[in-house]
Design a protein around this motif. Structure first.
Motif, PDB file in Angstrom:
ATOM      1  N   GLY A   1      21.510  25.347 -13.119  1.00  0.00           N
ATOM      2  CA  GLY A   1      22.524  24.364 -13.471  1.00  0.00           C
ATOM      3  C   GLY A   1      23.471  24.061 -12.330  1.00  0.00           C
ATOM      4  N   PHE A   2      23.368  24.803 -11.218  1.00  0.00           N
ATOM      5  CA  PHE A   2      24.218  24.577 -10.051  1.00  0.00           C
ATOM      6  C   PHE A   2      23.362  24.209  -8.845  1.00  0.00           C
TER       7      PHE A   2
ATOM      8  N   LEU B   1      18.088  22.926  -4.592  1.00  0.00           N
ATOM      9  CA  LEU B   1      17.464  21.689  -5.050  1.00  0.00           C
ATOM     10  C   LEU B   1      18.259  20.451  -4.638  1.00  0.00           C
ATOM     11  N   GLY B   2      19.578  20.556  -4.721  1.00  0.00           N
ATOM     12  CA  GLY B   2      20.420  19.388  -4.463  1.00  0.00           C
ATOM     13  C   GLY B   2      20.720  18.578  -5.702  1.00  0.00           C
ATOM     14  N   PHE B   3      20.237  19.032  -6.863  1.00  0.00           N
ATOM     15  CA  PHE B   3      20.522  18.379  -8.136  1.00  0.00           C
ATOM     16  C   PHE B   3      20.259  19.363  -9.263  1.00  0.00           C
ATOM     17  N   LYS B   4      20.753  19.047 -10.451  1.00  0.00           N
ATOM     18  CA  LYS B   4      20.488  19.878 -11.621  1.00  0.00           C
ATOM     19  C   LYS B   4      19.349  19.244 -12.421  1.00  0.00           C
ATOM     20  N   PRO B   5      18.192  19.888 -12.483  1.00  0.00           N
ATOM     21  CA  PRO B   5      17.056  19.276 -13.182  1.00  0.00           C
ATOM     22  C   PRO B   5      17.247  19.243 -14.695  1.00  0.00           C
ATOM     23  N   ASP B   6      16.840  18.135 -15.296  1.00  0.00           N
ATOM     24  CA  ASP B   6      16.856  18.013 -16.749  1.00  0.00           C
ATOM     25  C   ASP B   6      15.592  18.610 -17.365  1.00  0.00           C
ATOM     26  N   GLN B   7      14.539  18.703 -16.558  1.00  0.00           N
ATOM     27  CA  GLN B   7      13.289  19.283 -17.043  1.00  0.00           C
ATOM     28  C   GLN B   7      12.477  19.796 -15.863  1.00  0.00           C
ATOM     29  N   MET B   8      11.689  20.866 -16.123  1.00  0.00           N
ATOM     30  CA  MET B   8      10.755  21.395 -15.137  1.00  0.00           C
ATOM     31  C   MET B   8       9.374  21.453 -15.793  1.00  0.00           C
ATOM     32  N   LEU B   9       8.368  20.967 -15.094  1.00  0.00           N
ATOM     33  CA  LEU B   9       7.012  20.928 -15.631  1.00  0.00           C
ATOM     34  C   LEU B   9       6.067  21.513 -14.588  1.00  0.00           C
TER      35      LEU B   9
ATOM     36  N   ILE C   1       2.175  23.315  -8.678  1.00  0.00           N
ATOM     37  CA  ILE C   1       3.286  22.410  -8.397  1.00  0.00           C
ATOM     38  C   ILE C   1       4.253  22.381  -9.590  1.00  0.00           C
ATOM     39  N   ILE C   2       5.534  22.547  -9.293  1.00  0.00           N
ATOM     40  CA  ILE C   2       6.560  22.350 -10.309  1.00  0.00           C
ATOM     41  C   ILE C   2       7.193  20.988 -10.069  1.00  0.00           C
ATOM     42  N   TYR C   3       7.143  20.136 -11.093  1.00  0.00           N
ATOM     43  CA  TYR C   3       7.792  18.829 -11.029  1.00  0.00           C
ATOM     44  C   TYR C   3       9.136  18.926 -11.743  1.00  0.00           C
ATOM     45  N   LEU C   4      10.173  18.410 -11.075  1.00  0.00           N
ATOM     46  CA  LEU C   4      11.523  18.507 -11.610  1.00  0.00           C
ATOM     47  C   LEU C   4      12.102  17.114 -11.813  1.00  0.00           C
ATOM     48  N   ALA C   5      12.559  16.851 -13.041  1.00  0.00           N
ATOM     49  CA  ALA C   5      13.224  15.593 -13.353  1.00  0.00           C
ATOM     50  C   ALA C   5      14.681  15.717 -12.935  1.00  0.00           C
ATOM     51  N   GLY C   6      15.072  14.921 -11.931  1.00  0.00           N
ATOM     52  CA  GLY C   6      16.397  15.071 -11.349  1.00  0.00           C
ATOM     53  C   GLY C   6      17.391  14.005 -11.729  1.00  0.00           C
ATOM     54  N   GLY C   7      17.120  13.269 -12.831  1.00  0.00           N
ATOM     55  CA  GLY C   7      18.053  12.221 -13.217  1.00  0.00           C
ATOM     56  C   GLY C   7      18.173  11.170 -12.127  1.00  0.00           C
TER      57      GLY C   7
END
Length: 614
Positions: free
Chosen positions: A134-135, A157-165, A170-176
């Motif tokens: 979250g940070f 990361l440089g952002f707080k991901p809303d989801q990780m898949l 490979i982990i895909y991260l939704a970064g808004g």
């Protein structure tokens, strides 16, 4: 540049630099019912948090699902995953906790790696767990020994991901607004970014098939070819999805759900053309927090509405078949004798027997007309702030059958209310302060108001003056000698954002949001001056006075107790980082009660003899 890097590091690590240990307070008991925020499906079992509880639902027969396990956890779960007989859970305050769930009826805690991971996300691959905190960081954790999970590294990361898949390695991260990121974790000790896709917004993710990743952006579904993770290509964008927030793919059918609480189904042909099939009825203001599908059953985690099961065996005709009821977040409370009245937003008012804090028992529920945020009890009447515009009054002489006796419609939602004698003082957000005469509870009557310049969050009254917490407008002092025409006579502005105020004799105590607690000398209400202050990390939202102590609700940081016997030099004498976010406090019968948002309510004892006045 080195200086800017140092500042950036300081900002990221601030929540961890001054960790406060629990002290001076003993937890006596909790009532942990709350909303359903996520759901995880595996082998015809659904795992979902309900407040600070975790329930497991057997849905082999979807029309008659059976709860096979309920366990009380150390806080509300933000994300979870089961691998083999190990259940991995991520909690805001407690970090990563692992449970042995081979016997679902008797789960056993195995190990824990404590760290603060606000709204964290989780994926597990092999013997490693990857947790966003979250940070803007992702923790890499070795879980090869479930009894002793070990942090291996942190990845910025440089952002707080809303989801990780997770897809293969490979982990895909939704970064808004930060877009979509792909991280290769084939070597988990040295993750590396292999893809960044810039888009106006990246929301929910799902694998459409082996090579195609789908993600939401506003009202558009984007399809991204991820066959080569280092060279992902946008294949197609499909607009017109409306207010969709969650998607899931199962057996060739795309499921979508949004702010109106319904499920829409779409067929997908080999060229990735979508065709609408069916939908469940819309329900206005009924948002969905998570959507998951297993076989012929779709699940919606719907907060205070609970968990909804939908038969999708005929995709053109999705049908709701069952609902698991839940409770809302605990926003406010009051206590009389051995009874607690808990404001639980859309779930109304929960009335509890709290004579035994370790085993609090529900007595009855007052349904909400809209969303209950604040309650005050006096004598045989309960005063309820319900929704955007209502003050409702209930006769509670029969706790099992509360009876509404009066109400008054007000212009705005109520942030706080104080009851003194026959007058209710209501903090009406952007509409200021309202004074309501409740001498006749069946006919409450508006007698006066005062419109402040900022946003009113809290109110208290003493003698002929009302003290107003006016956000960034400071603390106002109103003369109510003529209730029909309140006048501002004093102002204290040496504050950041005053969220609440409580008055005792010659002093006002302020909850000053991120600036801690302030003491203001009001011996001359026309000229309030600062007498002392005490900074503490957190968001000071509510404040209560008892004896020579103030109790401060710090939102995500928990509960703080300060000794103000010497107002110029307040001292921290108690602290407890609760499971949820503390929103309200009540001191009664020698105990401290807190409304802990999605953590339910908690009851504490202050470990100082004679500290609390009964």
């Amino acid at each position: 540049m080195p200086f800017l890097s140092f500042v950036f590091w300081m900002v990221l690590t601030l929540p961890f630099m001054q960790a406060q240990e629990n002290e001076g307070l003993t937890l006596l008991g909790r009532w942990t019912d709350g909303p359903v925020s996520t759901v995880y499906l595996q082998n015809q079992l659904a795992y979902y948090p309900m407040g600070a509880n975790l329930q497991v639902l057997d849905f082999k027969n979807p029309t008659a699902p059976v709860v096979v396990s309920t366990m009380e956890l150390e806080g509300p779960v933000r994300d979870l995953q089961r691998v083999g007989d190990v259940l991995y859970t991520v909690l805001d305050e407690a970090g990563l906790i692992l449970y042995d769930v081979k016997d679902l009826k008797h789960p056993v805690k195995m190990g824990q790696l404590p760290f603060y991971c606000y709204d964290g996300q989780l994926v597990v691959r092999g013997s490693f767990a990857f947790v966003s905190d979250g940070f803007q960081r992702m923790f890499v954790i070795d879980v090869s020994n479930p009894q002793k999970p070990v942090e291996v590294s942190k990845f910025l990361l440089g952002f707080k991901p809303d989801q990780m898949l997770l897809k293969d390695e490979i982990i895909y991260l939704a970064g808004g607004f930060s877009g979509l990121m792909g991280i290769d974790v084939a070597n988990p000790k040295v993750p590396k970014v292999v893809h960044n896709y810039v888009c106006d917004y990246v929301g929910d993710l799902t694998m459409v098939d082996e090579n195609m990743l789908g993600f939401l952006s506003s009202d558009t579904l984007h399809l991204l070819n991820v066959k080569n993770p280092e060279d992902c290509q946008l294949y197609r964008s499909i607009g017109g999805f409306g207010e969709i927030t969650h998607i899931a793919m199962s057996e060739g059918i795309l499921y979508a759900s949004g702010v109106h609480g319904n499920v829409k189904t779409y067929s997908l042909d080999p060229s990735y053309q979508l065709q609408p099939l069916g939908m469940t009825p819309e329900k206005v203001d009924d948002p969905v927090f998570e959507l998951a599908v297993s076989g012929k059953v779709a699940f919606q985690a719907k907060g205070a509405e609970g968990l909804t099961l939908i038969d999708v065996s005929v995709p053109a005709n999705p049908t709701i078949i069952a609902s698991i009821a839940a409770k809302g977040c605990s926003e406010g409370l009051d206590v009389k004798d051995q009874t607690a009245f808990v404001a639980q937003m859309k779930s109304g008012v929960q009335i509890l027997d709290v004579s035994d804090p370790m085993h609090m028992v529900p007595i009855s529920t007052i349904p909400a007309y809209d969303a209950v945020s604040k309650v005050v009890v006096q004598g045989q009447y309960l005063y309820v702030a319900d929704g955007d515009a209502d003050l409702r009054i209930y006769d509670i002489s029969d706790l099992k059958m509360p009876r509404e006796v009066g109400m008054i419609d007000l212009p705005d939602g109520t942030a706080d209310l104080a009851l003194h004698g026959d007058m209710v003082y209501l903090a009406q957000h952007s509409r200021g302060i309202y004074l309501v005469d409740v001498k006749n509870p069946a006919n409450p009557r508006l007698v006066g108001s005062y419109d402040t310049r900022a946003k009113v969050n809290g109110v208290d009254q003493q003698d002929r003056y009302v003290y107003v917490a006016d956000g960034d407008g400071g603390m106002l002092v109103l003369d109510i000698n003529k209730p029909g025409n309140p006048k501002m006579v004093g102002l204290f502005t040496d504050t950041r954002n005053v969220r609440d105020v409580v008055v005792n004799d010659h002093f006002a105590f302020l909850a000053d949001y991120t600036n801690g607690m302030r003491v203001v000398d009001i011996s001359n209400p026309l000229d309030p001056v600062e007498a002392g202050s005490l900074f503490i990390l957190g968001k000071a939202e509510r404040i209560v006075f008892n004896n020579h102590f103030v109790f401060v609700a710090l939102d995500y940081r928990g509960l703080a107790v300060m000794d103000v016997q010497e107002p110029a030099t307040p001292k921290l004498v108690g602290f407890f980082n609760t499971q949820g976010n503390v929103r309200d406090i009540k001191v009664n019968n020698g105990k401290i009660y807190v409304a802990d948002h999605d953590g339910g309510i908690a009851v504490f004892n202050l470990e100082i003899p004679g500290a609390i006045t009964y």
